[in-house]
Scaffold this active site. Structure first.
Site, PDB file in Angstrom:
ATOM      1  CG  PHE A 153       2.611 -26.419  30.013  1.00 59.05           C
ATOM      2  CD1 PHE A 153       3.275 -27.203  30.945  1.00 59.05           C
ATOM      3  CD2 PHE A 153       1.227 -26.276  30.121  1.00 59.05           C
ATOM      4  CE1 PHE A 153       2.574 -27.833  31.967  1.00 59.05           C
ATOM      5  CE2 PHE A 153       0.525 -26.896  31.136  1.00 59.05           C
ATOM      6  CZ  PHE A 153       1.196 -27.681  32.064  1.00 59.05           C
ATOM      7  N   GLY A 167       7.354 -16.495  25.753  1.00 59.43           N
ATOM      8  CA  GLY A 167       6.218 -17.315  25.324  1.00 59.43           C
ATOM      9  C   GLY A 167       5.351 -17.779  26.476  1.00 59.43           C
ATOM     10  CB  CYS A 168       2.748 -20.385  26.396  1.00 60.67           C
ATOM     11  SG  CYS A 168       1.887 -19.735  24.948  1.00 60.67           S
ATOM     12  CG  PHE A 169       8.076 -20.869  29.573  1.00 66.13           C
ATOM     13  CD1 PHE A 169       8.859 -20.046  30.381  1.00 66.13           C
ATOM     14  CD2 PHE A 169       8.510 -21.123  28.281  1.00 66.13           C
ATOM     15  CE1 PHE A 169      10.035 -19.482  29.911  1.00 66.13           C
ATOM     16  CE2 PHE A 169       9.692 -20.561  27.790  1.00 66.13           C
ATOM     17  CZ  PHE A 169      10.450 -19.745  28.615  1.00 66.13           C
TER      18      PHE A 169
END
Length: 393
Positions: free
Chosen positions: A372, A163-165
């Site tokens: 994050f 994901g976004c991290f």
């Protein structure tokens, strides 16, 4: 007889891991954020949901996004009507697209980075491939190796579903690989397409709708190595890297791979969870360097959405220009998950050079890169910029 200690010493690089080239790419299909609600509700046969459409229009208007790029065209969506429903079994069709297109987009980004690097691809010793879009065996790392014609003995690492991290994660891994393997040159690729997450709107799941307003497609590639040769052009040094789980944040951001694709769940308090934990991360990263003025460093933050950036800015008392590069990438591309921070690195070094600033980090020496994402996980990477040599006038 050689000792283990001597072998170990010979294996290690002398200097810090350094970013030597960056390449970015998007699909050709560009969608305008201002007209996207009309398109989205039409293509998903949801135009009768007028109140929901108004909500979505407000989400898009507040998103601070101007445009996004998407592999999914109207033509592809018409061929796959199940993608346009909210919860229709569709994973096979989504996977069929993702397992081909994710490595292909990654290859384009990698070729761009290799071209800038200017060294033969035979010098690439490691590949780290990261995606939240599609899963296969052998994976996108294998497909990329084949597409680029890399050495069969290249050491591969495949990262799925982070994901976004994960833009921070890949830099942390590349740092360890480059510094612990003398002469290593690590090719990192983050390639993300929304084919697994795109779905029609639902009145009962507004968090899914938030994702439809924010996510875009893109791939970024970076070459990392320690002890650059005179022929290589350093951009940023990777000084330290940390990962932490924010306390009491379980379930703040979730994704679940199901028959219907990848479902996305987001709690409303994500911006406050990030902003309440970011100062501790900064303190732990910069205290050893004697830095406590957060306006004295350059900033590369994953642009999860405008509310996260606004709250971080407010909590830390950041000057508006600190997040300029971050907000620019959000505006021009949307949230491309793991690829975003690498796009921001690229934007920052180019803008710094164009503005005639002294370093790749907006004229500043030290910087921070934040990721994050699900967990809620925070990646913190301390960067050291490189002086920009003035070009010929």
């Amino acid at each position: 007889m050689v000792t283990v200690e001597e072998v170990r010493k010979a294996q290690r690089a002398e200097g810090p891991a350094t970013i030597l080239a960056i390449g970015t790419v998007t699909p050709a299909n560009c969608v305008n954020q201002s007209t996207y609600p009309d398109y989205y509700f039409r293509i998903t046969n949801s135009e009768h949901k007028t109140e929901l459409k108004e909500k979505f229009q407000r989400m898009c208007d507040k998103s601070m996004i101007t445009k996004r790029y998407m592999h999914l065209t109207e033509e592809i969506l018409k061929e796959n009507p199940s993608f346009c429903e909210y919860m229709a079994p569709s994973l096979d069709a989504r996977q069929d697209i993702a397992v081909v297109e994710v490595p292909k987009l990654g290859k384009e980004a990698a070729q761009s980075a290799i071209k800038e690097w200017g060294q033969p691809k035979s010098k690439i010793t490691h590949v780290v491939f990261c995606t939240t879009s599609g899963v296969d065996m052998p994976g996108a790392d294998y497909q990329l190796t084949k597409l680029l014609g890399l050495s069969p003995s290249v050491k591969r690492l495949m990262m799925y579903q982070q994901g976004c991290f994960a833009g921070g994660t890949v830099l942390r891994l590349a740092k360890d690989l480059a510094e612990n393997n003398k002469g290593a040159r690590v090719l990192i690729v983050c390639s993300e397409i929304t084919v697994v997450t795109f779905r029609g709107p639902s009145e009962t799941h507004l968090d899914s709708l938030v994702g439809q307003a924010l996510f875009g497609d893109g791939a970024a590639a970076v070459i990392v190595g320690a002890d650059p040769t005179p022929a290589e052009k350093p951009l940023f040094q990777l000084v330290s890297a940390a990962q932490t789980l924010a306390p009491d944040s379980c379930g703040a951001i979730d994704g679940h791979l199901r028959e219907v694709g990848l479902t996305f769940h987001l709690l409303k308090d994500v911006p406050s969870v990030v902003s309440n934990n970011i100062e501790k991360c900064l303190f732990e990263a910069f205290n050893p360097l004697g830095i406590s003025d957060w306006n004295s460093v350059f900033w590369i933050a994953h642009p999860g959405g405008p509310a996260i950036l606004d709250q971080v800015e407010d909590k830390l008392g950041l000057k508006p220009e600190k997040l300029r590069a971050t907000r620019h990438v959000l505006s021009e591309y949307g949230n491309m998950s793991s690829a975003c921070v690498l796009f921001i690195l690229d934007e920052m070094r180019k803008a710094s050079s164009n503005a005639g600033l002294g370093t790749t980090g907006e004229g500043l020496e030290w910087g921070v890169l934040f990721g994050f994402g699900p967990g809620l996980t925070i990646e913190t990477v301390v960067l050291h910029s490189v002086p920009i040599k003035p070009g010929p006038h």
